[in-house]
Design a protein around this motif. Structure first.
Motif, PDB file in Angstrom:
ATOM      1  N   MET A 130     120.233  90.763  -0.771  1.00 26.23           N
ATOM      2  CA  MET A 130     120.598  92.187  -0.552  1.00 26.23           C
ATOM      3  C   MET A 130     120.284  92.563   0.812  1.00 26.23           C
ATOM      4  O   MET A 130     119.833  91.973   1.611  1.00 26.23           O
ATOM      5  N   THR A 131     121.098  93.610   1.210  1.00 19.52           N
ATOM      6  CA  THR A 131     121.501  94.073   2.535  1.00 19.52           C
ATOM      7  C   THR A 131     121.163  95.599   2.664  1.00 19.52           C
ATOM      8  O   THR A 131     121.763  96.156   1.512  1.00 19.52           O
ATOM      9  N   LEU A 132     120.812  95.906   3.779  1.00 18.34           N
ATOM     10  CA  LEU A 132     120.851  97.533   4.066  1.00 18.34           C
ATOM     11  C   LEU A 132     122.260  97.794   4.619  1.00 18.34           C
ATOM     12  O   LEU A 132     122.959  97.169   5.093  1.00 18.34           O
ATOM     13  N   GLY A 133     122.667  99.132   4.258  1.00 17.23           N
ATOM     14  CA  GLY A 133     123.750  99.544   4.520  1.00 17.23           C
ATOM     15  C   GLY A 133     124.027 101.295   4.773  1.00 17.23           C
ATOM     16  O   GLY A 133     122.899 101.819   4.136  1.00 17.23           O
ATOM     17  N   LYS A 134     124.972 101.671   5.428  1.00 18.33           N
ATOM     18  CA  LYS A 134     125.205 102.876   5.628  1.00 18.33           C
ATOM     19  C   LYS A 134     126.476 103.520   4.997  1.00 18.33           C
ATOM     20  O   LYS A 134     127.613 102.860   5.425  1.00 18.33           O
ATOM     21  N   ILE A 135     126.561 104.460   4.075  1.00 16.17           N
ATOM     22  CA  ILE A 135     127.868 104.618   3.610  1.00 16.17           C
ATOM     23  C   ILE A 135     128.658 105.306   4.539  1.00 16.17           C
ATOM     24  O   ILE A 135     128.159 106.370   5.336  1.00 16.17           O
ATOM     25  N   ILE A 136     129.966 104.934   4.949  1.00 19.84           N
ATOM     26  CA  ILE A 136     130.744 105.424   5.899  1.00 19.84           C
ATOM     27  C   ILE A 136     131.822 106.386   5.555  1.00 19.84           C
ATOM     28  O   ILE A 136     131.970 107.780   6.044  1.00 19.84           O
ATOM     29  N   LYS A 137     132.527 105.841   4.606  1.00 21.27           N
ATOM     30  CA  LYS A 137     133.624 106.726   4.034  1.00 21.27           C
ATOM     31  C   LYS A 137     133.706 106.425   2.544  1.00 21.27           C
ATOM     32  O   LYS A 137     133.601 105.173   2.104  1.00 21.27           O
TER      33      LYS A 137
END
Length: 96
Positions: free
Chosen positions: A1-8
């Protein structure tokens, strides 16, 4: 699992019918302190109603197809949760 931020949101007018009505997003991977890592992922989001700017938990590989509603989908990365907060005990601060 990885953390992420929705960009587009990635808009695809022609795609595998199995991917409807899911959305595809471009996601920037994050470290535990929420600073950005190199690279990007394309991830499927099908049931959570998320969007640009949300911090999310990504699952990759065969695990992406085990999330509810993703069985038999042609995907390699799925958004499985919205991250509201990260609590790290001081004794684990070296992880930051």
């Amino acid at each position: 699992m990885t953390l992420g931020k929705i960009i587009k949101e990635l808009v695809c007018t022609v795609k595998d019918p199995k991917l409807n009505p899911s959305k595809l997003f471009i996601v920037k991977p994050l470290k535990l302190d929420l600073s950005e890592k190199d690279g990007y992922f394309v991830a499927l989001e099908s049931r959570l109603g998320l969007g640009r700017g949300d911090i999310v938990l990504l699952v990759m590989g065969s695990g992406a197809r085990k999330a509810e509603g993703n069985t038999d989908l042609p995907i390699d990365c799925a958004i499985t949760a919205k991250v509201e907060n990260i609590n790290i005990d001081k004794k684990y601060s070296s992880l930051l």
